[in-house]
Design an enzyme around this catalytic site. Structure first.
Site, short mmCIF file in Angstrom:
data_model
loop_
_atom_site.label_atom_id
_atom_site.label_comp_id
_atom_site.label_asym_id
_atom_site.label_seq_id
_atom_site.Cartn_x
_atom_site.Cartn_y
_atom_site.Cartn_z
N LYS A 13 15.01 0.97 7.25
CA LYS A 13 15.54 1.57 6.10
C LYS A 13 15.68 3.81 5.97
CE LYS A 13 14.26 -1.06 2.51
NZ LYS A 13 13.54 -1.55 3.22
N ARG A 88 16.06 -3.39 -6.03
CA ARG A 88 15.12 -4.40 -5.35
C ARG A 88 15.76 -5.50 -6.21
NH1 ARG A 88 11.33 -0.92 -1.61
NH2 ARG A 88 10.32 -2.22 -0.55
N ARG A 144 5.34 -9.50 1.02
CA ARG A 144 6.56 -8.58 0.79
C ARG A 144 8.27 -9.67 1.18
NH1 ARG A 144 5.00 -3.28 3.57
NH2 ARG A 144 6.91 -2.59 2.60
P1 AMP Z 1 8.46 0.35 0.49
O1 AMP Z 1 8.15 1.87 1.28
O2 AMP Z 1 10.10 0.76 0.37
O3 AMP Z 1 8.66 -0.74 1.75
O4 AMP Z 1 7.71 -0.10 -0.52
C1 AMP Z 1 6.70 -0.76 -0.65
C2 AMP Z 1 6.19 -0.81 -1.80
O5 AMP Z 1 6.02 0.30 -3.03
C3 AMP Z 1 6.58 -2.24 -2.02
O6 AMP Z 1 6.45 -2.87 -1.50
C4 AMP Z 1 6.39 -2.17 -3.68
O7 AMP Z 1 5.16 -2.56 -3.82
C5 AMP Z 1 7.20 -0.28 -4.08
N1 AMP Z 1 8.18 -0.37 -4.08
C6 AMP Z 1 8.87 0.29 -3.54
N2 AMP Z 1 10.20 0.66 -4.38
C7 AMP Z 1 10.45 -0.92 -5.00
C8 AMP Z 1 11.03 -0.55 -6.28
N3 AMP Z 1 12.15 -0.33 -6.15
N4 AMP Z 1 10.82 -1.81 -7.73
C9 AMP Z 1 9.63 -2.12 -7.51
N5 AMP Z 1 8.34 -1.99 -6.49
C10 AMP Z 1 8.54 -1.19 -5.50
#
Ligand code: AMP
Length: 187
Positions: A13, A88, A144
């Site tokens: 993404k 999410r 995750r």
């Molecule tokens: P990402 O870089 O998008 O994979 O996000 C890393 C981590 O940030 C995720 O595993 C969640 O712990 C947190 N996170 C990111 N976006 C969200 C969201 N929209 N809602 C809740 N937690 C989030």
């Protein structure tokens, strides 16, 4: 243009959002990046977020909705944005609908990038070695993936029902996936 990129952790993404940002002059809104910079800042919220992220769980809807609604009001989002990592959960998706309504804006597409889970785990372990992300160890990765399946995957139906979902195969090179996304946005 207002887009959502949806997909499991490691689907690409962020990489695809950056390309779309350049190609279409849109602002990439990555909630993961936003959270990582809050963690960097060393604030109380940052410490709280880091513990949740390192466990592979989701930061609360309240915090995330507040974060994204403040960001969306900034001038660089006025002409369009790509959401990468938000929504999410169903509550986040509903909050986004309200935000868009308040802005008088329409969501053009939700592009879901789909990749087999075994491939994703491999990719994430590799990324952990390269980028040193502390939430990319094997136990956290499994959590995750489960969180994605339970909380985020149902959003595919949410956007399908609204007629804005486009599903693209996420296997292959960055170029190949970018072409599929371009085709989905044209179609
Ligand atoms: P990402 O870089 O998008 O994979 O996000 C890393 C981590 O940030 C995720 O595993 C969640 O712990 C947190 N996170 C990111 N976006 C969200 C969201 N929209 N809602 C809740 N937690 C989030």
């Amino acid at each position: 243009m207002r887009l959502i990129l949806l997909g499991p952790p490691g689907a690409g993404k962020g990489t695809q959002a950056k390309r779309l940002e350049q190609k279409h002059g849109l602002t990439q809104l990555s909630t993961g990046d936003m959270l990582r910079s809050v963690v960097e800042s060393g604030s109380a919220l940052g410490r709280e977020a880091k513990a949740i992220m390192d466990a592979g769980k989701l930061v609360s809807d309240d915090i995330m909705i507040r974060m994204i609604s403040e960001r969306i009001d900034e001038p660089d989002c006025a002409t369009g944005f790509i959401l990468d990592g938000f929504p999410r959960t169903r509550a986040q998706a509903e909050a986004l609908d309200e935000l868009l309504e308040r802005l008088g804006a329409r969501l053009e597409r939700c592009v879901a990038i789909l990749v087999d889970e075994d491939v994703l785990v491999e990719r994430l372990l590799k990324r952990a070695r390269i980028e040193g992300r502390t939430d990319d160890n094997e136990g956290t990765i499994r959590t995750r993936m489960r969180v994605y399946r339970d909380q985020t995957e149902p959003l595919l139906d949410y956007y399908r029902e609204r007629g804005v979902l486009a599903e693209v195969e996420g296997l292959g090179s960055v170029e190949e996936v970018a072409k599929r996304i371009a085709a989905a946005l044209d179609g």
